[in-house]
Motif scaffolding. Structure first.
Motif, PDB file in Angstrom:
ATOM      1  N   LEU A  15      21.350  42.693  48.176  1.00 35.36           N
ATOM      2  CA  LEU A  15      22.775  42.850  48.500  1.00 35.36           C
ATOM      3  C   LEU A  15      23.361  41.672  49.279  1.00 35.36           C
ATOM      4  CD1 LEU A  15      23.326  46.642  49.207  1.00 35.36           C
ATOM      5  CD2 LEU A  15      23.517  45.342  47.081  1.00 35.36           C
ATOM      6  N   PRO A  16      22.628  41.043  50.199  1.00 34.90           N
ATOM      7  CA  PRO A  16      23.230  39.880  50.867  1.00 34.90           C
ATOM      8  C   PRO A  16      23.586  38.753  49.909  1.00 34.90           C
ATOM      9  CG  PRO A  16      21.355  40.695  52.125  1.00 34.90           C
ATOM     10  CD  PRO A  16      21.330  41.416  50.804  1.00 34.90           C
ATOM     11  N   LEU A  17      22.909  38.675  48.761  1.00 37.65           N
ATOM     12  CA  LEU A  17      23.216  37.644  47.775  1.00 37.65           C
ATOM     13  C   LEU A  17      24.444  38.002  46.941  1.00 37.65           C
ATOM     14  CD1 LEU A  17      19.570  36.991  46.495  1.00 37.65           C
ATOM     15  CD2 LEU A  17      20.819  35.747  48.275  1.00 37.65           C
ATOM     16  N   LEU A  18      24.662  39.298  46.717  1.00 34.63           N
ATOM     17  CA  LEU A  18      25.774  39.737  45.873  1.00 34.63           C
ATOM     18  C   LEU A  18      27.081  39.896  46.639  1.00 34.63           C
ATOM     19  CD1 LEU A  18      23.930  42.479  43.760  1.00 34.63           C
ATOM     20  CD2 LEU A  18      24.530  40.160  43.045  1.00 34.63           C
ATOM     21  N   ALA A  19      27.003  40.350  47.895  1.00 32.29           N
ATOM     22  CA  ALA A  19      28.199  40.734  48.650  1.00 32.29           C
ATOM     23  C   ALA A  19      29.268  39.646  48.728  1.00 32.29           C
ATOM     24  CB  ALA A  19      27.801  41.190  50.056  1.00 32.29           C
ATOM     25  N   PRO A  20      28.916  38.372  48.954  1.00 34.75           N
ATOM     26  CA  PRO A  20      29.978  37.365  49.094  1.00 34.75           C
ATOM     27  C   PRO A  20      30.830  37.166  47.849  1.00 34.75           C
ATOM     28  CG  PRO A  20      27.895  36.545  49.972  1.00 34.75           C
ATOM     29  CD  PRO A  20      27.583  37.805  49.226  1.00 34.75           C
ATOM     30  N   HIS A  21      30.360  37.614  46.704  1.00 31.12           N
ATOM     31  CA  HIS A  21      31.075  37.387  45.444  1.00 31.12           C
ATOM     32  C   HIS A  21      31.880  38.607  44.995  1.00 31.12           C
ATOM     33  CE1 HIS A  21      28.645  33.768  45.187  1.00 31.12           C
ATOM     34  NE2 HIS A  21      27.561  34.511  45.362  1.00 31.12           N
ATOM     35  N   LEU A  22      31.891  39.660  45.791  1.00 37.23           N
ATOM     36  CA  LEU A  22      32.534  40.902  45.380  1.00 37.23           C
ATOM     37  C   LEU A  22      33.863  41.095  46.094  1.00 37.23           C
ATOM     38  CD1 LEU A  22      29.378  43.209  45.350  1.00 37.23           C
ATOM     39  CD2 LEU A  22      30.456  42.013  43.419  1.00 37.23           C
ATOM     40  N   PRO A  23      34.888  41.622  45.396  1.00 36.08           N
ATOM     41  CA  PRO A  23      36.216  41.763  46.003  1.00 36.08           C
ATOM     42  C   PRO A  23      36.403  43.006  46.856  1.00 36.08           C
ATOM     43  CG  PRO A  23      36.316  42.399  43.706  1.00 36.08           C
ATOM     44  CD  PRO A  23      34.916  41.910  43.948  1.00 36.08           C
ATOM     45  N   LEU A  24      35.432  43.925  46.870  1.00 37.23           N
ATOM     46  CA  LEU A  24      35.483  45.097  47.741  1.00 37.23           C
ATOM     47  C   LEU A  24      34.305  45.046  48.709  1.00 37.23           C
ATOM     48  CD1 LEU A  24      36.322  48.049  45.293  1.00 37.23           C
ATOM     49  CD2 LEU A  24      37.871  46.934  46.917  1.00 37.23           C
ATOM     50  N   PRO A  25      34.477  45.590  49.911  1.00 29.95           N
ATOM     51  CA  PRO A  25      33.358  45.634  50.858  1.00 29.95           C
ATOM     52  C   PRO A  25      32.223  46.506  50.339  1.00 29.95           C
ATOM     53  CG  PRO A  25      35.450  46.108  51.958  1.00 29.95           C
ATOM     54  CD  PRO A  25      35.717  46.140  50.490  1.00 29.95           C
ATOM     55  N   ALA A  46      38.264  47.562  37.981  1.00 32.09           N
ATOM     56  CA  ALA A  46      37.960  46.558  36.966  1.00 32.09           C
ATOM     57  C   ALA A  46      37.625  45.214  37.604  1.00 32.09           C
ATOM     58  CB  ALA A  46      39.140  46.408  36.008  1.00 32.09           C
ATOM     59  N   ALA A  47      38.352  44.831  38.642  1.00 32.09           N
ATOM     60  CA  ALA A  47      38.072  43.560  39.308  1.00 32.09           C
ATOM     61  C   ALA A  47      36.702  43.573  39.977  1.00 32.09           C
ATOM     62  CB  ALA A  47      39.156  43.264  40.337  1.00 32.09           C
ATOM     63  N   PHE A  48      36.356  44.709  40.577  1.00 32.19           N
ATOM     64  CA  PHE A  48      35.046  44.803  41.220  1.00 32.19           C
ATOM     65  C   PHE A  48      33.925  44.675  40.189  1.00 32.19           C
ATOM     66  CE2 PHE A  48      31.342  47.232  42.533  1.00 32.19           C
ATOM     67  CZ  PHE A  48      31.059  46.640  43.760  1.00 32.19           C
ATOM     68  N   LEU A  49      34.022  45.404  39.083  1.00 35.60           N
ATOM     69  CA  LEU A  49      32.954  45.370  38.092  1.00 35.60           C
ATOM     70  C   LEU A  49      32.925  44.032  37.351  1.00 35.60           C
ATOM     71  CD1 LEU A  49      32.989  49.013  36.708  1.00 35.60           C
ATOM     72  CD2 LEU A  49      31.439  47.968  38.368  1.00 35.60           C
ATOM     73  N   THR A  50      34.076  43.406  37.158  1.00 35.99           N
ATOM     74  CA  THR A  50      34.086  42.064  36.576  1.00 35.99           C
ATOM     75  C   THR A  50      33.298  41.099  37.441  1.00 35.99           C
ATOM     76  OG1 THR A  50      36.216  42.387  35.452  1.00 35.99           O
ATOM     77  CG2 THR A  50      35.570  40.124  35.951  1.00 35.99           C
ATOM     78  N   ALA A  51      33.479  41.193  38.761  1.00 41.45           N
ATOM     79  CA  ALA A  51      32.766  40.301  39.675  1.00 41.45           C
ATOM     80  C   ALA A  51      31.283  40.629  39.757  1.00 41.45           C
ATOM     81  CB  ALA A  51      33.400  40.378  41.068  1.00 41.45           C
ATOM     82  N   LEU A  52      30.944  41.911  39.706  1.00 44.57           N
ATOM     83  CA  LEU A  52      29.539  42.319  39.818  1.00 44.57           C
ATOM     84  C   LEU A  52      28.757  42.013  38.549  1.00 44.57           C
ATOM     85  CD1 LEU A  52      27.220  43.809  41.291  1.00 44.57           C
ATOM     86  CD2 LEU A  52      28.148  45.952  40.354  1.00 44.57           C
ATOM     87  N   HIS A  53      29.361  42.216  37.400  1.00 47.25           N
ATOM     88  CA  HIS A  53      28.655  42.136  36.122  1.00 47.25           C
ATOM     89  C   HIS A  53      28.439  40.685  35.699  1.00 47.25           C
ATOM     90  CE1 HIS A  53      29.901  46.487  34.843  1.00 47.25           C
ATOM     91  NE2 HIS A  53      29.047  46.450  35.846  1.00 47.25           N
ATOM     92  N   ARG A  54      27.553  40.020  36.429  1.00 50.90           N
ATOM     93  CA  ARG A  54      27.147  38.659  36.125  1.00 50.90           C
ATOM     94  C   ARG A  54      25.685  38.671  35.710  1.00 50.90           C
ATOM     95  NH1 ARG A  54      31.986  36.580  35.297  1.00 50.90           N
ATOM     96  NH2 ARG A  54      33.337  36.594  37.147  1.00 50.90           N
ATOM     97  N   PRO A  55      25.253  37.680  34.899  1.00 55.47           N
ATOM     98  CA  PRO A  55      23.836  37.643  34.512  1.00 55.47           C
ATOM     99  C   PRO A  55      22.920  37.654  35.727  1.00 55.47           C
ATOM    100  CG  PRO A  55      25.104  36.139  33.147  1.00 55.47           C
ATOM    101  CD  PRO A  55      26.038  36.634  34.216  1.00 55.47           C
ATOM    102  N   ALA A  56      21.921  38.523  35.689  1.00 54.95           N
ATOM    103  CA  ALA A  56      20.975  38.663  36.794  1.00 54.95           C
ATOM    104  C   ALA A  56      19.810  37.698  36.608  1.00 54.95           C
ATOM    105  CB  ALA A  56      20.469  40.096  36.872  1.00 54.95           C
ATOM    106  N   PRO A  57      19.194  37.262  37.690  1.00 57.55           N
ATOM    107  CA  PRO A  57      18.072  36.329  37.571  1.00 57.55           C
ATOM    108  C   PRO A  57      16.798  37.030  37.122  1.00 57.55           C
ATOM    109  CG  PRO A  57      18.406  36.925  39.856  1.00 57.55           C
ATOM    110  CD  PRO A  57      19.529  37.567  39.089  1.00 57.55           C
ATOM    111  N   ASP A  58      15.827  36.238  36.718  1.00 49.81           N
ATOM    112  CA  ASP A  58      14.499  36.786  36.459  1.00 49.81           C
ATOM    113  C   ASP A  58      14.008  37.472  37.735  1.00 49.81           C
ATOM    114  OD1 ASP A  58      14.614  35.696  33.958  1.00 49.81           O
ATOM    115  OD2 ASP A  58      13.419  33.928  34.457  1.00 49.81           O
ATOM    116  N   GLY A  59      13.377  38.594  37.580  1.00 46.59           N
ATOM    117  CA  GLY A  59      12.898  39.335  38.749  1.00 46.59           C
ATOM    118  C   GLY A  59      13.855  40.377  39.247  1.00 46.59           C
ATOM    119  N   ALA A  60      15.073  40.424  38.694  1.00 44.89           N
ATOM    120  CA  ALA A  60      16.008  41.483  39.078  1.00 44.89           C
ATOM    121  C   ALA A  60      15.437  42.835  38.657  1.00 44.89           C
ATOM    122  CB  ALA A  60      17.362  41.257  38.428  1.00 44.89           C
ATOM    123  N   PRO A  61      15.699  43.890  39.431  1.00 44.62           N
ATOM    124  CA  PRO A  61      15.091  45.189  39.129  1.00 44.62           C
ATOM    125  C   PRO A  61      15.608  45.801  37.844  1.00 44.62           C
ATOM    126  CG  PRO A  61      16.683  45.365  40.919  1.00 44.62           C
ATOM    127  CD  PRO A  61      16.513  43.913  40.651  1.00 44.62           C
TER     128      PRO A  61
END
Length: 305
Positions: free
Chosen positions: A69-79, A124-139
């Protein structure tokens, strides 16, 4: 649910904080929520303590949140709750625990979104920001995110049980929605980051629109249809099209079909949990039933769309 053998009390939490995170140990502390996996205690104005209490899987879910979550939070438009400290198991408390930021707002199962257009655009804005390609090792997802056809058995069981309880108006229409979704082509794109559990108790509202997203224990990478299903359960009537028009990239027809199938599964689960809550059974949440029932009403009206 399997409750932990140890009582979680204010004194216990203060002892844990004094041992591992003393800078915040004397802040005001009060119980905030009894979640499916964790108890949440508010710590002062801007922090929370989450401790596993009801499932054995909660330990791994907390560690996952702490890692990602610390890696994802800065890129999301909602807390979202950002982990600040991971407490390790000890003699005092034999399970991991987490200090996170506190996200203000009311859960949408108790305070639904009422400003339809703004809520649709915000989600929609939140999910647009969240739905980015995940790295190898993502759960990976625990029981979701793969081919929808793999859920045939739990779907059939959930529909039959809800029908027997008198909770479904038109089971044939519900079945048609799921069968159409299961027949849609599978996701062929990259594995995207997903919240994985967007039901009304895991998204917060303020003044009629969404203001925060919580409980990322089911965070995983997979098919975005799993999260896009949330629009059917979270949004007011007549807001679904606004959501689809705002989300980027514009979802294709197959993804929208799969999303309806995942929405049916989530709605059936929430209807059962709501029914259990009405009858005072352990793990029941009476406020989960009405939004799930509304979602099925919307979904069965759109099976041919």
């Amino acid at each position: 649910m399997t409750a932990t053998e140890m009582d979680i009390t204010e004194d216990l939490i203060r002892d844990l904080l004094r041992e591992e995170y003393p800078d915040v140990a004397d802040r005001p502390l009060k119980l905030g929520a009894l979640g499916w996996d964790n108890q949440v205690w508010r710590l002062g104005d801007d922090l929370a303590v989450r401790l596993p209490w009801a499932t054995q899987s909660a330990d791994a879910l907390l560690r996952k949140e702490h890692a990602w979550l610390p890696l994802l939070a800065p890129h999301l438009p909602l807390p979202i709750p950002v982990p600040q400290h991971l407490g390790e198991p000890s003699e005092r408390f034999p399970r991991p625990w987490l200090v996170t930021t506190w996200v203000p707002g009311e859960p949408a199962d108790r305070a639904p979104a009422t400003r339809a257009a703004e809520a649709a655009e915000t989600l929609a804005a939140f999910l647009t920001a969240l739905h980015r390609p995940a790295p190898d090792g993502a759960p990976a997802g625990r029981d979701r995110g793969g081919p929808l056809a793999d859920t045939a058995e739990p779907f059939a069981q959930g529909l039959a049980s809800a029908t027997e309880l008198g909770l479904i108006r038109d089971p044939d229409a519900v079945r048609s929605v799921w069968e159409d979704a299961a027949a849609a082509p599978d996701w062929a794109g990259p594995r995207l980051w997903l919240h994985g559990d967007l039901h009304p108790a895991n998204i917060l509202t303020t003044n009629g629109t969404f203001s925060g997203v919580i409980d990322f224990g089911d965070l995983f990478a997979g098919d975005p249809a799993c999260d896009l299903a949330a629009a059917w359960i979270l949004l007011p009537d007549d807001a679904i099209d606004r959501f689809h028009d705002t989300y980027r990239p514009t979802p294709d027809a197959a993804t929208l079909r799969r999303a309806r199938g995942w929405a049916v599964l989530k709605a059936l689960a929430c209807i059962h949990i709501g029914h259990a809550g009405v009858h005072g059974r352990p793990g029941g949440k009476p406020t989960w039933g009405p939004p799930a029932d509304a979602a099925l009403r919307r979904l069965t009206a759109t099976v041919d769309q």
